[in-house]
Design an enzyme around this catalytic site. Structure first.
Site, short mmCIF file in Angstrom:
data_model
loop_
_atom_site.label_atom_id
_atom_site.label_comp_id
_atom_site.label_asym_id
_atom_site.label_seq_id
_atom_site.Cartn_x
_atom_site.Cartn_y
_atom_site.Cartn_z
N CYS A 144 36.28 57.99 58.12
CA CYS A 144 36.24 57.14 56.92
C CYS A 144 34.82 56.70 56.60
O CYS A 144 34.62 55.86 55.71
CB CYS A 144 37.15 55.92 57.11
SG CYS A 144 36.71 54.87 58.50
N GLU B 62 45.44 56.78 72.77
CA GLU B 62 45.26 55.58 71.95
C GLU B 62 45.01 54.38 72.86
O GLU B 62 45.68 54.22 73.88
CB GLU B 62 46.50 55.34 71.07
CG GLU B 62 46.52 54.05 70.29
CD GLU B 62 45.33 53.92 69.35
OE1 GLU B 62 44.68 52.86 69.41
OE2 GLU B 62 45.06 54.85 68.57
N CYS C 259 36.52 40.13 41.11
CA CYS C 259 37.28 40.37 42.34
C CYS C 259 36.55 41.34 43.26
O CYS C 259 35.96 42.33 42.80
CB CYS C 259 38.65 40.93 41.96
SG CYS C 259 39.68 41.37 43.37
#
Length: 467
Positions: free
Chosen positions: A420, A348, A79
């Protein structure tokens, strides 16, 4: 001596790359090998050979690393959802800290960067609050849902997944059977034929509320309304069943249109002492527990007094904007000082996210925050004042250079940069710190994605006392 594709060599793994592969050397050349651990001694077949490096596949483990463990998932070696289930979790955390340190040293030019131990949750499993599975059919015609096999589009069928919230497992197994009984056509990506593309499940980890969403090329699935009503009745925690329409030949999972078939098109989640409404395609941190722990560290580090003016760039639905505004309000309680409003501004580019951020502000009765629609590089210079604190949470590609230049011009007292991707974090921190305008005070890595090589960071910067 030449090396060739198909050749078998013996190597020892000594390091891990930022995409999760093991690193070894053969004849002074680098070999990258997935599914390995530093300390492994292996026989490896070279599957791709270049002049300076090769990529290999494990043929036999000659001597296992002491940090190698048995995966909890029976399809972990196939996977593509996880990369590191075969690595002891404590070693995963150390490896992620090392990835951050190396990026800051090599790309950012920092010497002995102040990187803390990685922040982790109570469990390295069962943490995902949202999963979206591509659908397919087996050779015998059975409906399948799972993740694609590594480096392929071959589906690995799952009935449960150890990294998703375990309350979602019954839905994953049973809904496949219901789709099978209904006889709905499954999307064939190469042919761009068929209707059902993905199954998406979302849960509020604090509330237990769930959403089920089918992603399809069209809405004409026979018996869909009846089935949606059956699901809502069958699962008490299920608050809504939705259908998202995606007709495009694209890697994007969700299309522009989402219909609520039954129930409500959102679930409620609690985060930072506030309530948030999450829709099927709302971006929200995948690991609620660790995101909340990182928020607490941010609040401790900022030590807000109640008078600060804050800008949350790339604010999304207000995940961090609203807890910051709430903390300011609590600090103001009992104060007679006249304060400007709004004190917190969120920027945003996605209109839907801005709409949800405003709804969440109303839901929590926070009126000291304002959300503005547009790109950060355009809106930040138009503020008309110098904020005390700017929070940055850009996508993986990092900040636009114009954003960094605006920050160097405005020079707010404190910056928090959430990232990230350590490489782009290091690149942008170098720009902010190289001229002496800002000092890097602390970097707090956080493990939002256990069992993978991904690592989130919050970097805290303060305006240099020499400025």
């Amino acid at each position: 001596m030449m090396w060739q594709q198909g050749q078998q060599v013996e190597i020892e793994i000594t390091d891990l790359t930022d995409d999760g592969n093991g690193v070894g050397r053969y004849q002074d050349r680098v070999v990258f090998v997935p599914d390995t651990v530093p300390g492994d001694r292996l026989r490896v077949r070279l599957v791709r050979v270049k002049s300076k490096y090769a990529e290999g596949k494990v043929q036999h483990i000659l001597e296992a690393s002491p940090d190698r463990v048995s995966p909890r998932c029976i399809v972990a070696d196939k996977c593509g959802g996880c990369q590191w289930q075969h690595i002891d979790y404590e070693f995963q955390l150390q490896a992620k800290r090392d990835l951050v340190v190396k990026a800051l040293e090599r790309i950012g030019g920092f010497t002995q960067p102040p990187v803390e131990p990685v922040l982790a949750g109570e469990s390295a499993l069962g943490y995902r609050n949202k999963v979206t599975y591509p659908l397919g059919r087996s050779a015998s015609g059975q409906v399948q849902a799972g993740y694609f096999q590594k480096h392929s589009h071959r589906l690995v069928n799952l009935n449960q997944c150890p990294v998703q919230d375990q309350r979602l497992n019954p839905l994953l197994a049973n809904i496949k059977q219901d789709i099978q009984k209904r006889g709905w056509s499954i999307y064939d990506e190469p042919q761009h034929r068929g209707k059902l593309r993905h199954l998406s499940l979302r849960i509020g980890q604090r509330t237990g509320e769930m959403l089920l969403t089918l992603i399809a090329t069209q809405g004409s699935l026979p018996g869909l309304q009846e089935q949606a009503e059956t699901w809502l009745e069958q699962y008490p925690s299920l608050k809504g069943v939705c259908l998202n329409i995606n007709v495009d030949q694209t890697n994007a999972i969700f299309g522009q249109e989402t219909r609520c078939l039954v129930g409500q098109p959102y679930l409620k989640e609690e985060f930072g002492g506030l309530q948030f409404l999450l829709r099927p395609d709302t971006f929200f941190q995948i690991n609620t527990e660790v995101a909340e722990a990182l928020l607490q560290i941010m609040l401790q580090e900022l030590n807000l007094q109640g008078t600060e003016r804050i800008v949350d760039a790339y604010c999304g639905i207000g995940t961090f904007t609203l807890p910051l505004a709430k903390d300011l309000l609590q600090k103001q309680a009992g104060s007679k000082q006249s304060l400007q409003s709004p004190q917190v501004i969120g920027l945003e580019v996605q209109e839907m996210a801005i709409e949800q951020a405003r709804q969440n502000a109303i839901l929590n009765q926070i009126d000291t925050v304002e959300f503005k629609l547009g790109t950060v590089q355009k809106l930040l210079p138009q503020l008309g004042y110098k904020p005390d604190i700017v929070l940055l949470d850009p996508p993986r590609k990092g900040c636009d250079r114009r954003v960094l230049e605006t920050l160097l011009d405005l020079q707010p007292q404190q910056l928090i940069y959430i990232s990230c991707k350590p490489a782009t974090l290091a690149r942008d921190l170098k720009v902010l710190c190289e001229m002496g305008v800002y000092e890097l005070i602390r970097v707090q890595p956080a493990d939002f994605f256990p069992q993978t090589s991904h690592v989130e960071c919050a970097a805290f910067l303060s305006r240099s006392s020499q400025q």
